[in-house]
Motif scaffolding. Structure first.
Motif, PDB file in Angstrom:
ATOM      1  N   THR A   1     -18.893  -2.690  19.014  1.00  0.00           N
ATOM      2  CA  THR A   1     -18.836  -3.706  17.960  1.00  0.00           C
ATOM      3  C   THR A   1     -18.711  -3.064  16.575  1.00  0.00           C
ATOM      4  N   ASN A   2     -19.271  -1.888  16.395  1.00  0.00           N
ATOM      5  CA  ASN A   2     -19.155  -1.189  15.106  1.00  0.00           C
ATOM      6  C   ASN A   2     -17.761  -0.618  14.882  1.00  0.00           C
ATOM      7  N   ALA A   3     -16.970  -0.544  15.964  1.00  0.00           N
ATOM      8  CA  ALA A   3     -15.637   0.064  15.853  1.00  0.00           C
ATOM      9  C   ALA A   3     -14.519  -0.964  15.831  1.00  0.00           C
ATOM     10  N   LYS A   4     -14.842  -2.223  15.625  1.00  0.00           N
ATOM     11  CA  LYS A   4     -13.834  -3.275  15.742  1.00  0.00           C
ATOM     12  C   LYS A   4     -12.898  -3.341  14.540  1.00  0.00           C
ATOM     13  N   ASP A   5     -13.063  -2.435  13.581  1.00  0.00           N
ATOM     14  CA  ASP A   5     -12.162  -2.449  12.438  1.00  0.00           C
ATOM     15  C   ASP A   5     -10.793  -1.872  12.779  1.00  0.00           C
ATOM     16  N   GLU A   6     -10.667  -1.259  13.964  1.00  0.00           N
ATOM     17  CA  GLU A   6      -9.388  -0.722  14.428  1.00  0.00           C
ATOM     18  C   GLU A   6      -9.058  -1.329  15.789  1.00  0.00           C
TER      19      GLU A   6
ATOM     20  N   ARG B   1      -8.607   4.605  21.850  1.00  0.00           N
ATOM     21  CA  ARG B   1      -9.709   4.152  21.001  1.00  0.00           C
ATOM     22  C   ARG B   1     -10.923   3.777  21.844  1.00  0.00           C
TER      23      ARG B   1
END
Length: 412
Positions: A383-388, A394
């Motif tokens: 959830t913290n990596a959803k900016d990409e 990924r």
């Protein structure tokens, strides 16, 4: 280098004995059947008829291997099925098939006859048929298995299947479990694939080894634990066998498996069996019902994506897990179920994704019980990596580098 005469020291000169004498030796115990068969496959009637036809024609049917043990007893290593077919015929339980090619008038005239109904000349030809016996002295059990089976393995077997056939008591343990599971519903119509190449045995052997080692990695190709079992033939502990048997029974009895859209491949069946065994160990019996609930959604969705049909039903996620990137995870699950499916990385990644979905859909009764805390850390990393965008690389980067997959799979 070991001298050639030392390598050949275990083999005596071949002897020739007729069928009547060899069968008599089996009946009175001078020649014993092995406690562990050299092959799990039964001969069809066609195989038996071809053997009998060859004997009646005087054609060769191969050498029989016999082990002479230290106490002087003799054990038939290879040739059990050939002798069993001949004994079956002499008892009157097998009929001559006189239609086999090439045509032979005397055999055509004997078509459908039992041993006792044959002309005296043909009965004598069978009784006096010469069998070549090669006796081996005091070979270690592991070497005996390889000596007998390395050239006799079914051509349809995978390398793992061939090793399993040779794996002594462990292989016998696996085959017994699979045979019992067939009565519970372990079959192509409910699972999605058959047992060609000992596929079921391969899956169950990996689950047994992983359960005893307490490690998902033990189920991967090339694992030290799996290789040890396949070579040594040592069975797993009865407790482990019973634990896997109970999990397997509950799994194949799930109502979800009655749905046509819930079907597995070897890698996915392995994953869900590993999840089942570990979940039952962590949370106790009863968790299988939620796994069935999860599979009712996940397996049809996974297969839709594999067929490039897009998404269907929305994932039944709990409110706290609505940020789970379901589409990307299912895509990656499919990818590591197809290419290098039994590699350590693929085996671990599928297991982790399976646990992500199990916990996210409510299958864990406590957030403190292992491996739930690690699953929560994986969810947080995702959830913290959803900016990409969640591409294949990924997903792996997040779970391996930012998540917990470097230490995933060791059961507490």
């Amino acid at each position: 280098m070991t001298p050639a005469h030392d390598l050949r020291a275990s083999a005596t000169q071949p002897t020739v004995v007729n069928v009547r004498e060899v069968l008599a030796q089996l009946r009175d115990g001078r020649l014993r059947q092995p406690s562990e068969p050299s092959s799990s496959a039964e001969w069809t009637d066609h195989h038996k008829h071809v053997l009998l036809d060859s004997v009646l024609r005087g054609w060769p049917i191969g050498t029989l291997l016999v082990a002479r043990e230290r106490d002087g007893s003799r054990v038939l290593l290879d040739g059990q099925r050939r002798l069993a077919a001949l004994e079956e015929f002499i008892r009157g339980e097998l009929l001559v098939d006189g239609r086999l090619a090439p045509p032979a008038r005397v055999l055509r005239e004997s078509d459908g006859k039992t041993y006792h109904a044959l002309p005296q000349g043909l009965r004598t030809a069978i009784d006096d048929y010469p069998l070549v016996l090669l006796e081996l002295d005091e070979l270690p059990p592991a070497e005996l298995r390889h000596a007998v089976l390395r050239l006799n393995a079914d051509a349809r077997l995978t390398e793992a299947g061939r090793k399993l056939v040779e794996s002594g008591s462990f292989g016998e343990q696996v085959r017994g479990l699979v045979a019992t599971a067939a009565d519970w519903g372990l079959g192509e119509e409910r699972i999605g694939f058959g047992n060609v190449g000992l596929a079921y045995e391969d899956v169950i052997s990996r689950v047994l080894v992983a359960a005893e080692a307490g490690s998902v990695l033990a189920a991967a190709v090339g694992s030290e634990q799996l290789n040890h079992r396949l070579y040594s033939g040592d069975p797993v502990a009865d407790q482990t066998r019973d634990e896997v048997a109970d999990a397997l029974k509950e799994f194949v009895s799930l109502p979800a498996l009655d749905l046509p859209a819930v079907r597995f491949t070897k890698p996915t069946l392995l994953t869900w069996m590993l999840v089942m065994v570990r979940a039952r160990r962590a949370f106790g019996p009863g968790v299988e019902h939620h796994l069935g609930y999860l599979l009712e959604w996940l397996e049809p969705e996974r297969r839709r994506r594999a067929a490039e049909l897009g998404s269907g039903v929305t994932a039944p996620l709990r409110t706290a897990f609505l940020g789970l990137p379901c589409d990307a995870l299912l895509e990656r699950f499919n990818e590591v179920s197809a290419v290098g499916a039994h590699s350590p990385e693929s085996t671990v990644l599928r297991d982790a994704i399976g646990w992500l979905f199990l916990v996210a859909t409510g299958g864990a009764p406590s957030r403190r019980a292992s491996p739930v805390p690690d699953v929560l850390r994986m969810y947080a990393a995702l959830t913290n990596a959803k900016d990409e965008p969640f591409t294949e690389d990924r997903i792996d980067q997040v779970l391996w580098k930012d998540g917990v997959l470097k230490s995933w799979g060791e059961w507490s």
